[in-house]
Design an enzyme around this catalytic site. Structure first.
Site, mmCIF file in Angstrom:
data_model
loop_
_atom_site.group_PDB
_atom_site.id
_atom_site.type_symbol
_atom_site.label_atom_id
_atom_site.label_comp_id
_atom_site.label_asym_id
_atom_site.label_seq_id
_atom_site.Cartn_x
_atom_site.Cartn_y
_atom_site.Cartn_z
ATOM 1 N N GLY A 267 0.832 -1.208 0.000
ATOM 2 C CA GLY A 267 0.000 0.000 0.000
ATOM 3 C C GLY A 267 0.861 1.250 0.000
ATOM 4 O O GLY A 267 0.737 2.111 -0.851
ATOM 5 N N ASN A 659 8.579 -8.463 16.349
ATOM 6 C CA ASN A 659 8.935 -9.684 15.639
ATOM 7 C C ASN A 659 10.128 -9.363 14.730
ATOM 8 O O ASN A 659 9.976 -8.747 13.682
ATOM 9 C CB ASN A 659 7.731 -10.160 14.810
ATOM 10 C CG ASN A 659 8.019 -11.455 14.072
ATOM 11 O OD1 ASN A 659 9.146 -11.708 13.637
ATOM 12 N ND2 ASN A 659 6.999 -12.278 13.912
ATOM 13 N N PRO A 660 11.326 -9.772 15.158
ATOM 14 C CA PRO A 660 12.527 -9.381 14.413
ATOM 15 C C PRO A 660 12.525 -9.846 12.962
ATOM 16 O O PRO A 660 13.168 -9.240 12.111
ATOM 17 C CB PRO A 660 13.674 -10.052 15.178
ATOM 18 C CG PRO A 660 13.114 -10.402 16.501
ATOM 19 C CD PRO A 660 11.629 -10.558 16.359
ATOM 20 N N GLU A 732 7.764 2.903 8.090
ATOM 21 C CA GLU A 732 8.217 3.914 7.152
ATOM 22 C C GLU A 732 9.653 4.355 7.340
ATOM 23 O O GLU A 732 10.290 4.847 6.409
ATOM 24 C CB GLU A 732 7.260 5.110 7.221
ATOM 25 C CG GLU A 732 5.929 4.723 6.604
ATOM 26 C CD GLU A 732 4.815 5.690 6.898
ATOM 27 O OE1 GLU A 732 4.615 6.602 6.100
ATOM 28 O OE2 GLU A 732 4.137 5.518 7.917
HETATM 29 MO MO1 MOS Z 1 2.126 5.516 4.998
HETATM 30 S S1 MOS Z 1 2.775 6.789 3.515
HETATM 31 O O1 MOS Z 1 1.386 6.698 6.007
HETATM 32 O O2 MOS Z 1 1.001 4.372 4.373
#
Ligand code: MOS
Length: 765
Positions: A267, A659-660, A732
């Site tokens: 996404g 969870n590494p 992110e």
């Molecule tokens: Mo992220 S760009 O807030 O799905």
């Protein structure tokens, strides 16, 4: 700052710290590298993605896109398409059902819906961007719909659009706010401090447009029922916000809209708020049949926006010992007149370095293009490119190691917000990263390392992404057979959400992993504005689940205590803990009862609670963010200028790592996306007509396997006691700092400083 915000901040500062979460210290499922719970169905091809659902009597929709950026529809010649075999309807502004203009995203009230612009969807003759849908063909098969879409011809009255960023600059202005924060921050007199600085750098950095290219294209299947309700399979990052948006647009009660999304093929911020979903729902209404609309790859470029271009100016002043005296970071980004999203490229300098004098300011311009949107670490990914390149330039001027420069400018408090950090171990991330990467083995002089025709360089940059949490609801049901079901309308875009949530819930409930089911991806679950965006979902869901578990535990305790023979008789809630499938007195592992025993003796099949988490006061009280240090090595060909990334290590400080295994994948994915941003990706845009010229993966180059080296990920793993379960976001931050680390490594390899992305070979020759 808004009045509400300043009141919230005052309250937050006065609040005592909320009680500690004992689970943070306990070793359980959280912290273990479990395989994804959906791994098997995915590798076996049994996981059903939106476009794969089968609905009886389904028709197929294909949009026709505008080929002008601004003007009016004069005539749509739909006759030949209507007569083509298998065509059910050619829908235009003239015969599409009436729809209200979408509710634009508002951070203070996201519950009402979430759209990227409030433009009406195919409701009138106005054209606002090249790529805006102007007609939609519905046919018995996809092939017939695609064929008929080619037969639709459109005549326009053409206006002159504003599509040149350069030209629009003259009309740049400061927006009222940028995602809720002031567009400008002034502390002291940064210009004066800069003028008096012993050492200084000041340059302009540019980043291009980027488009979203999730592997799974945007997809919707809309099915109206005979009572006027609609069920929608939709590849969305938020089933609830999409349900609310559709309810608003179609004037329905939200209870009559159901949005389902069990899996998404990525996404990255691009799968929420777009009009393709409403178009499909409208088309299904018009033809009175279920309709499927899957955007083609070109369709995603036409209808779905990506990251705005930016121009950023970073000016740094320092003493001879490297201490910053002035930090000036200004930026210019673009959005659309009917949108509201000014990508926050000037946010990283607000939180990263101690400097006595600051000036941070951002302006925007309006362009007649598809709306820009959130795209993985919006703001921070391009903002860190400018700031972290500039820090490297300053280190070079100072003849100082770039890690040392960052270490000595590490702030004790948030430098512009003034608040304490909830937890920040960036220096430790650099230290451990440098050791593991072998940073100090490099010769720091530019263009000093060569391997045959390849110039070799190493670069570092800071990764940064703020912590976000939203108040949300969750429901927890504990059953008499010793199993539990946890429900929240979260989205699984491939990052391991369901797995992480099961690990947490199993620990919280004291149940084995396999006895816990997590239900998500369905708007009929507790209605709450939950979304997989802003790296908030894990924290948001943890807090909501914790609150629901607490309530169901209180109820079970009461239930047990109705019996005089219960070993829990007389115990207060604070004196019990959950383990081994039940509730037990703290400090006495044996004195308690299993959930099964409590429920069976009470003659109940289950106990259930639905509740909301508290407002995110911690975000007001503290400066909260995930941090990291990106280390890379590049090899630049002396003759061709070709850049190959040969080594990567990301060292992250994101609190508890739930969870590494899935976390490493998330962070690697971010780094890969950052490599694309740095070296290969760029939306080519015709600045005369406003048309995207490379709307395909053949011409828009995302990194492929050979572009990506082995990526090593390490963590500080230090829990943040102010974040749910000690965990801050990881979705992110991976992409942040990547482009700067590469640009810094390219400088180290070649002695050439590239301040404009992507770093293509022509810029190095
Ligand atoms: Mo992220 S760009 O807030 O799905």
């Amino acid at each position: 700052m808004s009045v509400i915000q300043s009141v919230m901040e005052t309250i937050a500062k006065a609040l005592p710290d909320k009680k500690e979460d004992p689970l943070i210290a306990r070793k359980g499922y959280v912290g273990q590298p479990y395989d994804r719970v959906d791994a098997q169905v995915k590798v076996q091809g049994e996981a059903r993605f939106t476009a794969e659902f089968k609905v009886e009597n389904m028709a197929y929709a294909v949009p026709v896109y505008s080929t002008i950026a601004k003007g009016k529809l004069r005539r749509i010649n739909s006759g030949p398409a209507e007569e083509a075999p298998g065509v059910l309807a050619v829908l235009t502004h003239q015969n599409l059902p009436r729809m209200k203009a979408p509710p634009i995203a508002d951070f203070h009230d996201i519950g009402k819906g979430f759209a990227l612009s409030d433009l009406p969807i195919m409701q009138n003759v106005d054209v606002h961007w090249d790529g805006e849908p102007v007609a939609i063909v519905v046919a018995e098969t996809l092939e017939r719909a695609e064929h008929a879409a080619f037969l639709v011809s459109v005549e326009y009255d053409v206006d002159s659009p504003e599509v040149s960023f350069e030209d629009a600059k003259a009309r740049a202005f400061a927006p009222k706010d940028i995602v809720g924060e002031p567009p400008e921050i002034k502390i002291g007199d940064a210009n004066k401090a800069f003028a008096e600085a012993a050492v200084s750098v000041g340059h302009v950095y540019r980043t291009p447009r980027y488009n979203h290219n999730a592997i799974e294209p945007h997809a919707t299947i809309a099915v109206w029922d005979d009572r006027g309700g609609v069920a929608v399979f939709d590849a969305t990052q938020s089933v609830n916000l999409t349900a609310h948006t559709l309810a608003y647009i179609f004037d329905l009660k939200v209870e009559n809209v159901r949005v389902v999304a069990p899996f998404l093929g990525g996404g990255f911020g691009g799968k929420i708020g777009w009009s393709n979903t409403a178009l499909c729902v409208a088309a299904a209404k018009a033809v009175n049949r279920p309709v499927k609309l899957v955007l083609s790859r070109e369709g995603t470029f036409r209808m779905i926006g990506g990251r705005t271009m930016s121009e950023q100016h970073v000016t740094l002043g320092a003493r001879k010992d490297g201490r910053l005296t002035a930090l000036i970071h200004t930026g210019l980004t673009a959005t659309i007149p009917s949108g509201r999203y000014a990508e926050q490229c000037t946010f990283p300098p607000r939180h990263l370095y101690a400097a006595p004098d600051f000036y941070v300011g951002q302006k925007i311009v309006y362009l007649d293009t598809v709306a820009n949107t959130w795209m993985r670490a919006p703001g921070e990914s391009i903002g860190t490119f400018a700031l972290e390149s500039a820090m490297d330039e300053l280190a070079h001027e100072l003849r100082m190691d770039p890690i040392e420069l960052r270490r000595i400018n590490e702030p004790e408090k948030d430098p512009t917000k003034g608040t304490e950090f909830s937890s920040r171990h960036l220096t430790e991330a650099y230290r451990s990263g440098a050791e593991k990467f072998g940073w100090y083995a490099r010769n720091p002089a530019p263009r000093s390392q060569q391997d045959g025709k390849w110039l070799v360089g190493q670069g570092v940059a800071t990764a940064y992404y703020p912590f976000l949490r939203f108040p949300a609801k969750a429901r927890v049901r504990i059953c008499a057979d010793g199993s539990a079901i946890v429900q929240a309308p979260a989205s699984e875009m491939g990052m391991g959400t369901a797995t992480a949530q099961i690990q947490h819930a199993a620990d919280r409930l004291g149940l084995p992993l396999h006895r816990v089911t997590f239900q998500y991806g369905d708007s009929s679950l507790p209605d709450t504005p939950m979304m997989a965006g802003g790296s908030n979902q894990t924290a948001t869901t943890f807090a909501a689940v914790r609150a629901a578990v607490e309530q169901v535990h209180r109820e079970l305790l009461k239930l047990a205590q109705k019996r005089s023979d219960s070993p829990l008789k007389g115990a207060r809630y604070e004196e019990v803990e959950a383990h081994d499938g039940g509730l037990f007195r703290s400090g006495d592992m044996a004195r308690g009862e299993t959930y099964s025993a409590i429920l069976q003796k009470a003659g109940q099949a289950s106990a259930e609670a639905e509740t909301s988490s508290s407002p995110p006061m911690e975000m007001m009280k503290y400066s909260m963010a995930s941090y990291g240090a990106q280390f890379c090595e590049v090899r630049v060909h002396e003759e061709t200028g070709e850049v190959r990334v040969s080594r990567w290590l990301g060292s992250f400080d994101c609190g508890t790592i739930v969870n590494p295994k899935t976390a490493a994948s998330q962070l690697r994915g971010g780094i890969v996306m950052g490599i694309g941003m740095a070296l290969t990706e760029e939306t080519l845009f015709d600045e005369r007509r406003g048309r995207i010229m490379n709307p395909s993966l053949a011409e828009y180059h995302i990194p492929v396997n050979l572009d990506v080296p082995r990526i090593e990920i390490i963590y500080t793993g230090i829990p943040d006691e102010h974040a749910p379960l000690g965990a801050r976001g990881i979705g992110e931050i991976g992409i942040t700092g990547v482009a700067a680390a590469i640009a810094n490594a390219v400088f180290h390899a070649t002695g050439k400083r590239i301040r404009e992305l992507p770093i293509t070979l022509d810029k190095l020759l």
